[in-house]
Design a protein around this motif. Sequence first.
Motif, short mmCIF file in Angstrom:
data_model
loop_
_atom_site.label_atom_id
_atom_site.label_comp_id
_atom_site.label_asym_id
_atom_site.label_seq_id
_atom_site.Cartn_x
_atom_site.Cartn_y
_atom_site.Cartn_z
N THR A 109 0.84 -1.20 0.00
CA THR A 109 0.00 0.00 0.00
C THR A 109 0.87 1.25 0.00
OG1 THR A 109 -1.75 -1.19 1.14
CG2 THR A 109 -1.84 1.21 1.25
N ARG A 139 2.30 1.61 -3.49
CA ARG A 139 1.30 2.09 -4.46
C ARG A 139 0.93 3.55 -4.20
NH1 ARG A 139 -1.43 -3.16 -3.86
NH2 ARG A 139 -1.05 -4.40 -5.76
N LEU A 140 0.87 3.92 -2.93
CA LEU A 140 0.47 5.29 -2.58
C LEU A 140 1.53 6.30 -3.03
CD1 LEU A 140 -1.26 7.40 -1.33
CD2 LEU A 140 -0.84 6.45 0.91
N ALA A 161 1.36 6.62 -6.74
CA ALA A 161 0.20 7.42 -7.16
C ALA A 161 0.46 8.91 -6.96
CB ALA A 161 -1.06 6.99 -6.40
N MET A 162 1.16 9.26 -5.88
CA MET A 162 1.46 10.68 -5.64
C MET A 162 2.38 11.23 -6.74
SD MET A 162 1.89 10.60 -1.46
CE MET A 162 1.85 12.34 -1.03
N ASN A 191 0.02 11.39 -9.96
CA ASN A 191 -1.14 12.29 -10.02
C ASN A 191 -0.80 13.75 -9.71
OD1 ASN A 191 -2.67 10.04 -10.60
ND2 ASN A 191 -3.31 9.71 -8.48
N TYR A 192 0.26 13.98 -8.95
CA TYR A 192 0.53 15.36 -8.53
C TYR A 192 1.85 15.90 -9.07
CZ TYR A 192 -3.34 13.86 -5.75
OH TYR A 192 -4.55 13.34 -5.40
N GLY A 202 3.16 21.98 -4.19
CA GLY A 202 2.28 21.34 -3.21
C GLY A 202 2.44 19.82 -3.23
N GLY A 203 2.53 19.26 -4.42
CA GLY A 203 2.72 17.82 -4.56
C GLY A 203 4.07 17.36 -4.02
N ALA A 247 4.00 17.41 -0.30
CA ALA A 247 3.23 16.28 0.24
C ALA A 247 4.06 14.99 0.23
CB ALA A 247 1.94 16.09 -0.55
N GLN A 258 6.69 15.18 2.89
CA GLN A 258 6.12 14.99 4.22
C GLN A 258 5.74 13.52 4.45
OE1 GLN A 258 2.88 17.72 5.21
NE2 GLN A 258 2.05 16.25 6.68
N TYR A 259 5.19 12.89 3.43
CA TYR A 259 4.65 11.54 3.61
C TYR A 259 5.72 10.45 3.67
CZ TYR A 259 2.12 7.22 2.90
OH TYR A 259 1.65 5.95 3.05
#
Lengths: 215, 215
Positions: free
Chosen positions: A91, A94-95, A98-99, A102-103, A135-136, A139, A142-143
Motif C-alpha cells: 500500500t 502504491r500510494l 500514485a502521488m 497524479n501530482y 504542493g505535490g 506532500a 512529508q509523507y
Amino acid sequence: MSKTITIYGAISSPYVNRLVLGCKRKKINYELLMPEGGLKSKEFLKINPLGKIPTIKDGNKIIFESGVILEYLDNKYPKTRLIPKSINSATEVRLISAMWENYIVTMLIRLFVQAINPSSDRKKVISDTLDKLNGGLDAIEQYMTPQTFSVGKTFSLADCYAFSALTFLERVEQMLGLESLLGKRKKIKKLWKSIKKEKIVKEVLYDIKEFRKNQ
Amino acid sequence: MSKTITIYGAISSPYVNRLVLGCKRKKINYELLMPEGGLKSKEFLKINPLGKIPTIKDGNKIIFESGVILEYLDNKYPKTRLIPKSINSATEVRLISAMWENYIVTMLIRLFVQAINPSSDRKKVISDTLDKLNGGLDAIEQYMTPQTFSVGKTFSLADCYAFSALTFLERVEQMLGLESLLGKRKKIKKLWKSIKKEKIVKEVLYDIKEFRKNQ
C-alpha cells in the motif's frame, strides 16, 4: 526468466521509462520500439484504441496503461517483486507511486506543453502549475520515510515512478530555464541520489540521453 | 466482516462514490464524513498532506488515493473480490478502470470546472474536452466485451469505476445542458443499465441524490 516482451514506446516518455526500469529490475527481456506507421495508424489503434504508449505485447496478450502493465508483469513474473507481498508495504509503495503520478507527472506535462506550445496565458499557467507542483512535492516530502529507497531498503515500483518523475522534472527545468524545482526537500533529494546510483538506472539514463541526441 | 472504517469524503465525488460502492460490494462497514474543519485544516493535512478525499482510516492505518485504497481493501478483506484472482481477468479489470479514470473522469472534471467557473476561452475548452471525452468513450466501447458486467458476469472494480464516471457524466450533461454524451455506444449503455439494476448501486444513487438536495 521470461520470453521477450514487446514494448511499444519511446524511452523519453515518463510512462515508458518507468516501465523499462521495472523490466530491468525484474530481469524481463524486452524489445522497445515505436509502432510502425505511428501511434494513430489503423494497425496500432487496433492494438490500443487510445493510440498511447506504452503498450505491450506478451505473447498474445496486449496490455496498456503503464500502471496496469506493471501490476500485470509483477504478478506474472513474481521472482523479483516491484510491489512487496506484505499488504502494508504494498500500500505504501502504491500510494507513493500514485502521488508521483497524479501530482507531479501531471503537472510536469502541463509545464512541458507550455515549453513546446505556449498558450496566450502562458505565464499564469506556468505560475499556477508550479504552485500545484510544489504542493505535490511538499506532500511527498512529508509523507515518505525513505531508507535507501522510497519504501525500505528494497528498490520498488515507487522508485520506478520517482525515477520517471524526477527525470522528467529535470528535463522541464532545462526547457523552461527554471531553478532547481526540488528546492530544499532533503528526503526527495537523498532518495534521488540513491536511485541514480543503481546500475539499471544508469542504463536507462544513458538510453534517454542517446535518444535525445538523435532527436 | 470487518470493523468499521472511516472514509473522509462526500458521496458526490466520483473518487469517493466508487470507493463507497466498493465497500458496499465487499460488505465493509464504513462511516462517511467530511473532516471537521475542512480539507485544508491543520488536523486533516496531518492525516493527508494533499488535503484530498477520499482518505480512509482503518484502525491506525491511514490511506489515500481511491485506487490505492481499493487495492488495499481488496487485499485486506478478500472474501468478495473486486479484482479477480486470475492474472488475466485482474488485468482486464484494472485496464478498464484506468480507462474510465484517465480518459473519462479527467475530462469530466475539466467540463465540470467550466460549468462552475468558466474561463475566458470556455467554448474552446469545452469543445476540445468533448473531443477527448468522445475519444475515450470510443476506446472503452471498442475495448470492452462486457457480459452482465464490465468483465464477465461478476461485479468488479471496473464497474465501480464505470459507475463513478457515468454518474458524473450525467451530472455534467445536466449542468452544461448537453445532449446524451454516450450517443450510440451500445456496449456502454447496456452495461450502465445492468449496473443500475444492482441494489447497492441504487443505494449509492439515492445517497448522491439526497446529498445534492441538501447542498
